[in-house]
Design a protein around this motif. Structure first.
Motif: not given
Ligand code: SF4
Length: 405
Positions: A229, A25-26, A28, A8, A19, A2, A21-23
């Motif tokens: 993570t 689970d992606r 958008v 980020r 974090y 990564t 949700y965005r990175y």
């Protein structure tokens, strides 16, 4: 592997769940806060202006402002949202125009330094192995005399920060580490933030040691993110930024708020969650009031017993026994003398009372003194270490017997 970025990592620091949700689970969300929308348009117009300058074409101020106006119109979409209810859409639009106009007046004819790159991508190696790497984009990179580099960042925030904040700010310092790979003639690097709304600059210079420390701290932060993570451990962290969060409508801390915001007053009053919370608070308040009343009755009852020289008071169906027994307390707990405490525990060990009294509280001490298990000699010796104190009154209700009605 990564590749991280300052934003980020900031997202993780602000709210680990955001974090995720965005990175992770992606998810958008195609929506923009008005602040972000206006900021992007300012960035784009300045980038275009400097790009033309690199080609020896200088815009007039009107051309810069016209560019902003046309971008605003072209990029506008229905998912731009306004959080602050004291500002209108036009206020943001006008603020953007004023910010660019002030910038133009301040720096025209833009010859204080030489622009080298715009939106320059930089890679930042935090360790020698390349295991920890970041990337970012510099709004504008310039040089003022050979080897004196300037890293510029445009801000449209409305909050001015302290010099201490700028001297510790991470993003541009990381970019400074990044540009050392790009130039071999670096004599100095200055970090410059342009606060467009205030028409004001903030500057900072970092030492080699500060940059080394920053690398280590950033590696630690990345390690924390990677552990989170692996363990899927992303707790939410509420803050003032929640109102601007793209995941407000699905976040467990905000989803019900979001649902109720859209309700009519009638729907709101009938919502099951709203009703339960209201009832819960009513009950909690009532309990607090009753507890305060109970305490007052206990005080009055205790006084009543004292005046009448009685221990038991009867009511219609119950009686209450009011007792205040003196209790034994260790002398060292009152004196707080460590030598006295040491002597006490030495005695306790010698008399094989350690099991009972190693964690001392008044209940254990009183139980030990009152028990018949102790020999008279040991009890006598133990009493040397204690004193008697008035205990708290105890109230024991019991039902009246039939013949007492
Ligand atoms: S709404 Fe707030 S708490 Fe929820 S994910 Fe977004 S920033 Fe985190």
């Amino acid at each position: 592997m990564t590749v991280y970025s300052h934003s980020r990592l900031s997202t993780y620091e602000n709210c680990p769940l955001q974090y995720k949700y965005r990175y992770v689970d992606r998810l958008v969300e195609k929506r923009d806060s008005i602040e972000a929308f206006m900021g992007s348009r300012c960035h784009e117009s300045l980038e275009k202006m400097y790009k033309l300058l690199l080609n020896s074409r200088m815009w007039s101020k009107d051309e810069l402002l016209d560019d902003f106006r046309s971008r605003w119109e072209r990029e506008w979409h229905d998912n731009v949202f306004i959080v602050r209810n004291d500002l209108r859409l036009e206020d943001y639009y006008n603020q953007g125009l004023k910010a660019l106009s002030d910038y133009y007046d301040h720096y025209h004819p833009f010859d204080r330094d030489k622009t080298l790159a715009l939106e320059q991508r930089v890679e930042v190696d935090l360790d020698d192995s390349g295991r920890y790497r970041l990337q970012g984009f510099i709004d504008r990179l310039s040089e003022e005399g050979v080897g004196n580099y300037k890293i510029h960042d445009y801000k449209t925030e409305r909050t001015w920060k302290t010099q201490e904040h700028f001297d510790e700010e991470r993003q541009l310092a990381l970019y400074q580490i990044g540009i050392t790979r790009m130039f071999s003639d670096i004599k100095s690097v200055e970090l410059i933030w342009h606060y467009l709304i205030f028409d004001k600059e903030a500057r900072s210079v970092r030492t080699k040691q500060q940059l080394e420390k920053l690398k280590i701290n950033t590696i630690h932060l990345i390690q924390e993110v990677e552990t989170a993570t692996e363990e899927d451990n992303f707790p939410y962290q509420e803050s003032a930024l929640c109102d601007w969060c793209d995941y407000y409508n699905i976040c467990p801390a905000k989803k019900h708020m979001h649902l109720t915001e859209k309700m009519t007053p009638r729907e709101f009053a009938e919502d099951e969650g709203v009703q339960m919370v209201n009832r819960y608070i009513d009950v909690k308040d009532a309990i607090s009031e009753l507890q305060a009343e109970k305490k007052q009755i206990e005080r009055d009852l205790f006084e009543f017993c004292k005046q009448l020289s009685v221990d038991i008071v009867r009511g219609s169906t119950h009686r209450i026994k009011v007792r205040r027994e003196p209790i034994y307390k260790a002398k060292y707990s009152a004196s707080r003398d460590p030598r006295e405490e040491e002597r006490f525990y030495k005695f306790v060990r010698e008399c094989n009372l350690y099991e009972e009294l190693m964690v001392l509280n008044s209940q254990r001490l009183n139980k030990a003194i009152k028990s018949d298990d102790l020999s008279p000699d040991i009890k006598k010796a133990l009493l040397e270490f204690v004193f008697l104190e008035e205990g708290k009154p105890r109230f024991t209700p019991s039902k009246l017997k039939k013949n007492e009605y």
